[in-house]
Every structure is written in C-alpha cells, then in structure tokens.
Motif scaffolding. Structure first.
Motif, PDB file in Angstrom:
ATOM      1  N   GLN A  67      -3.374   4.993  -7.639  1.00 44.13           N
ATOM      2  CA  GLN A  67      -4.659   5.021  -6.950  1.00 44.13           C
ATOM      3  C   GLN A  67      -5.700   4.262  -7.748  1.00 44.13           C
ATOM      4  OE1 GLN A  67      -5.624   9.144  -6.320  1.00 44.13           O
ATOM      5  NE2 GLN A  67      -4.305   9.321  -4.531  1.00 44.13           N
ATOM      6  N   PHE A  91      -0.051   9.167   4.982  1.00 45.98           N
ATOM      7  CA  PHE A  91      -0.444   7.788   4.720  1.00 45.98           C
ATOM      8  C   PHE A  91      -0.732   7.093   6.051  1.00 45.98           C
ATOM      9  CE2 PHE A  91       0.309   3.304   3.631  1.00 45.98           C
ATOM     10  CZ  PHE A  91      -0.544   3.205   2.545  1.00 45.98           C
ATOM     11  N   ASN A  96      -7.007   5.800   2.403  1.00 48.28           N
ATOM     12  CA  ASN A  96      -5.699   5.461   2.993  1.00 48.28           C
ATOM     13  C   ASN A  96      -4.940   6.659   3.572  1.00 48.28           C
ATOM     14  OD1 ASN A  96      -5.822   2.677   2.552  1.00 48.28           O
ATOM     15  ND2 ASN A  96      -4.928   2.859   0.507  1.00 48.28           N
ATOM     16  N   ILE A  97      -5.534   7.851   3.544  1.00 43.68           N
ATOM     17  CA  ILE A  97      -4.825   9.036   4.010  1.00 43.68           C
ATOM     18  C   ILE A  97      -5.472   9.577   5.284  1.00 43.68           C
ATOM     19  CG2 ILE A  97      -3.984  11.343   3.430  1.00 43.68           C
ATOM     20  CD1 ILE A  97      -2.888   9.046   1.679  1.00 43.68           C
ATOM     21  N   TYR A 134       1.209   4.176  -2.770  1.00 39.97           N
ATOM     22  CA  TYR A 134       0.960   5.581  -2.428  1.00 39.97           C
ATOM     23  C   TYR A 134       2.123   6.458  -2.889  1.00 39.97           C
ATOM     24  CZ  TYR A 134       0.859   9.717   0.611  1.00 39.97           C
ATOM     25  OH  TYR A 134       0.889  10.990   1.104  1.00 39.97           O
ATOM     26  N   GLU A 151       0.829  -1.199   0.000  1.00 40.02           N
ATOM     27  CA  GLU A 151       0.000   0.000   0.000  1.00 40.02           C
ATOM     28  C   GLU A 151       0.867   1.255   0.000  1.00 40.02           C
ATOM     29  OE1 GLU A 151      -4.076  -1.307   2.380  1.00 40.02           O
ATOM     30  OE2 GLU A 151      -2.419  -0.393   3.473  1.00 40.02           O
ATOM     31  N   GLN A 152       1.899   1.239   0.832  1.00 37.58           N
ATOM     32  CA  GLN A 152       2.758   2.412   0.964  1.00 37.58           C
ATOM     33  C   GLN A 152       3.536   2.673  -0.331  1.00 37.58           C
ATOM     34  OE1 GLN A 152       4.452   2.506   4.764  1.00 37.58           O
ATOM     35  NE2 GLN A 152       5.618   4.378   4.459  1.00 37.58           N
TER      36      GLN A 152
END
Length: 531
Positions: A39, A124, A185-186, A34, A30-31
């Motif tokens: 996205q 994040f 996610n933020i 990001y 995920e990171q």
C-alpha cells in the motif's frame, strides 16, 4: 471466442488495442499489489508545507465568498433558509437520493445500498460486479449517488451564510468517516473513475468553503489532501479513453485538472493539471457537434458534460485569467444549443438516457430545467439572450461560481430575445420551430439526428445513451407540452421497461413492421444503427 467480442477486436485500431491492454495490465498490477499487501502511504504524496496550505476556492477569490454570502442574505432570504434547512438535514444524516430520503443514525454506512440496506462487498475494486444491473445488493446508482458527496458544498454554503461552525464540523466529520470506511481501491466506491472524480470535485469545493473553520485542523488537512492524491492517482490510472470517452472521460479529466490546479501541496499537482487540461483540450471538439449539441444525442448528458467543461473553464479563468480561444467558443455554442432546444415552459426535451447526474450540484427548479446554465452563460459571455431565456435573473446558487462582480455584470446586461424563432441544428440533427420565445408559444421539434456517436451500423454492439428515436417530434401548444419524448426508465431496473423506453415504439415517430430502428443488444447497447 465470443462473436461480439471478435467483431469489436476487428474494429479496434492499434491505439485502442494498446490502451485497453495497458488498462488490463494496470488492473493486474493493482491486484497483485493488493494481494501482497503493498500500500502506498498517501503522506508521501504531500509537500512538507501541506499542513499549512489552503484549499483554494475553484471559482472566486477566497475573500469574495463573504461578499457573495452578504448579497445572498440581503436579496435572497428564502434561498438562505432553503440552504440552512438542507444543511440541517445533512447534519442529521438525511440524504435526498433520486426522490427518496436515506436516513442514517450516528454513522453513515458508505458501502451499503441506501434502499435495500444490503452492503456491497468490501473487496478489491476489480472484483466488485457493477455491470449486471441489480446484482443482489441493490441498484448501484443509489450508493454511488450518496458517495458523490455533492451534499458537502451545501454544508459549506450554510457555514458561509450563517457563520455557524457546526456545518463545517459536520462536513469534515463526514469526510473523516468516509476516508476511514473506504480504503483506497477497496469496495464499491472505487469501482468507477467517474464516481471518484465527482467526489473529488465535491471535496475541493466544500473544503474551500470550510476554510477558516476551527475543525479544519492541520491533521485533517493533511489527511484530506492525502486522500485526494489517492483519488487523482486512481483517476489517472483508469481514464475512460475507450471505455466511455464522452461524459466519463471529461469528468475524469476535469477532476485531474482541478485537483492539480487547486492543490499545489500535492507532489504530482503540476503533472495532473497539465494532463487534465491536455485531455480536455484534445477531447472537447469530439464531445459536441459543430452546432453545440452533444454527440451522445441525450439532452441530460449534454448538460452533464457541459457542467464539467464549465467547471474546468471557470477554474482556469479564475486562476489564469484565461477566457478566450476555441474552447470558450465551443462552450458558448453548447450553452446556446441548450437555449434553442428549450421548450416554452423552460424545460428541456427528455431526449435519450438520463440519470440526474450533475457535474456540480446547483439548485434547479425542476430536474429538466437547465436555465441555470443560461444564467451562467449570460454572466460569462455577456449575452442578453442568455439572460432573457435564463429567466432574467441569476439563480442564487450560481452566484458562488461567478462572484459578486459576475453577478453585478449579469444584472447590468440588457435582456433581449434570441434573433430567430426557428432554428436549424443540422450537425446534431435537431430542427426547432416556435411562434415566439414567450411562455405561451407553440413549439415543434424534429429529431433527425443519428442514434449516437460510435454506434455501429453493423452487428457489433456498442453502448450509447441515444435512443432509437429518429424523426420523432416534440409538440407544445400555448406553452404546454402535448407530445413529448418519454425520456428514460432506469439503468438497472426491469429489463423490459429499460428496453421499451429506448426503442422506437416509445417515441413520437413511425414504426415499420413493428421493428425498432436499431437492434437492442442489452442494457445501453445497440447494433445496426440507422444511417
């Protein structure tokens, strides 16, 4: 290597090591995504007919909403006034949070602490620190409570009760505002899968109540559905199998099941429905002792978990007509446990931790009065003792869950007092004696249970909601509580008070040599649990 971490690793079995490794890998992926600016377009998760779909009511047929509203207007005008007053406050952006009222202007600052006024970092989600108590932005419980959005169904009820479209419009504008301010996610509102789950459940119910309002346009419908798909994807990636396998995991599984059941216009709906139900079915025997009490040994969390199970089971009954089997038997036992533990004044002993969390926001006369669950249990299981001890009538807010037919079935039940005055609950470890079931009865409760499931008798620390309260007592005389469990202080306030309320000294039991029965190892953590 940290000694506590080494001890935990030694205790872990292969399945846990695998699951925790996969969770770390998921966060890493995920990171990286990001950082690379990758996205997922939520529109891709919707079927072509999503704009024409309907937000289905979780509990009752859509047309029954009006029947419930008409009966509430006819029989409970004071309740209608309370809902309208609460909805008007929400329209003014005034939100009740843990005894305080947070007031906003034209726009709600969703990522700002409602008490301190300090914003949480818009970073994040893995970079936002939530485990160090008050980390400088405020107590995370407040911003999370606001973002659970359990006020939205209040606006939906007001819309149904009055027909005034301003309530539906206000609710939909709040959802629009939230989606715009909280990219997936933020920030603080994507740091806990349970918080994401509770919010998604609130949206599902509220949007079903908003159905028919002109403000629920096709464009809005698609946007909300897209965000709910993001919610479900996040929940599935961050299920709390080993991080918090009790109320957290049950809340998350409930959200997956409900989203998958109610929103077939999401492409992964069938998968989420199946996955959520499989978890609920597999985990329910692990959540309650044989006598119905929570393995977390905390009465507040008993009702939090029970609320999620009720949520899921009512959805299943509504959509599939399924109201039988082992899970329903366990649900009935959990409600019966609540009845047996209840003090003569209708309140629940404040055993273990509590954070005022609710699976769904149903009106209660008091924070520790859970008789609304007995009313629901009476309607579901046709039990006259649940009806009697639930106050003899179905609380108005519960009517939205059982419908006009369930309300009528509850009213038709013959009330009866429970068969026994003294009750042994040996699996969970509670023994209750009372002179009767009237409001002026004498009451004595013994807590002989374990500290909580999963806490080691060795030096390895574990987080748990139970307290070091073995052999403590609760006493009421002539219906009035005299000796009480002190309950809980705060999660993120003073460490000294946090510790005091959890250790043995604060409870009505014996302290030997000035030592607590278990070793306090930090916020929510114990080791050397008594056996």
């Amino acid at each position: 290597m940290n000694r506590d971490l080494l001890g935990k690793l030694r205790r872990m079995r292969g399945a846990e090591l695998k699951a925790r490794s996969q969770a770390l890998l998921t966060q890493l992926c995920e990171q990286v995504g990001y950082q690379l600016g990758i996205q997922r377009n939520p529109e891709n998760d919707l079927t072509p007919d999503a704009a024409d779909s309907t937000f289905r009511d979780p509990w009752i047929a859509q047309h029954e909403q009006q029947a419930v509203a008409e009966r509430l207007r006819a029989h409970h005008p004071a309740y209608v006034d309370e809902i309208v007053q609460a909805a008007d406050a929400i329209c003014r952006h005034e939100f009740a949070l843990f005894g305080t009222v947070a007031r906003y202007g034209d726009a709600v600052a969703w990522q700002t602490d409602p008490v301190s006024g300090r914003p949480w970092p818009a970073e994040f989600h893995t970079r936002v620190c939530i485990f160090d108590g008050n980390s400088g932005n405020g107590d995370v419980k407040y911003v999370w409570e606001l973002n659970r959005h359990q006020f939205l169904p209040v606006l939906g009820k007001a819309y149904r009760l009055t027909g005034d479209v301003k309530y539906a419009s206000a609710g939909l504008r709040l959802i629009d505002s939230w989606i715009g301010a909280n990219p997936c996610n933020i920030g603080i509102n994507w740091t806990s899968a349970l918080e994401v789950a509770v919010r998604s459940l609130s949206w599902c119910w509220a949007c079903a109540l908003f159905e028919g309002a002109p403000a629920l346009t096709a464009e809005r419908r698609r946007r909300i559905l897209g965000s709910l798909s993001q919610h479900a994807r996040y929940i599935e990636r961050h299920l709390s199998f080993y991080f918090s396998p009790y109320n957290h995991l049950i809340g998350e599984a409930t959200a997956l099941f409900v989203i998958g059941s109610l929103l077939p216009s999401l492409r992964r709906a069938a998968h989420w429905r199946k996955r959520g139900w499989a978890i609920l079915e597999a985990e329910m025997p692990k959540q309650y002792h044989e006598d119905g009490g929570t393995v977390e040994q905390a009465t507040g969390y008993h009702h939090f978990t029970l609320g999620f199970h009720l949520h899921a089971m009512l959805v299943k009954r509504h959509l599939e007509g399924d109201a039988a089997g082992r899970l329903w038997t366990d649900l009935e036992k959990a409600i019966a446990f609540s009845m047996h533990m209840m003090r003569p004044d209708g309140s629940m002993p404040m055993i273990g931790d509590a954070d005022e969390g609710k699976a769904f926001a149903l009106a209660q006369s008091d924070l520790w009065d859970f008789r609304v669950f007995l009313g629901l249990g009476a309607a579901l299981f046709r039990r006259g003792d649940f009806k009697k001890m639930g106050g003899g009538h179905l609380l108005p807010d519960a009517a939205w869950l059982v419908g006009a037919d369930g309300w009528a079935a509850h009213d038709a039940l013959q009330e009866r007092v429970p068969e026994k005055t003294s009750t042994a609950l040996p699996a969970s470890g509670y023994y209750i004696m009372r002179t009767g079931w009237d409001a002026q009865a004498h009451y004595l409760g013994f807590d002989c249970g374990e500290l909580a499931a999963g806490v080691s008798a060795q030096e390895t620390p574990s987080a748990a909601h139970g307290h070091a309260d073995t052999l403590s007592i609760e006493v009421s005389a002539f219906g009035e509580p005299l000796l009480v469990d002190p309950g809980f202080w705060t999660y993120n306030g003073s460490m000294d008070w946090h510790r005091y309320f959890r250790e043995t000294e604060a409870h009505n039991t014996v302290v030997i040599d000035g030592r607590s029965q278990a070793e306090f190892r930090g916020r929510l953590k114990w080791s050397h649990a008594p056996r």
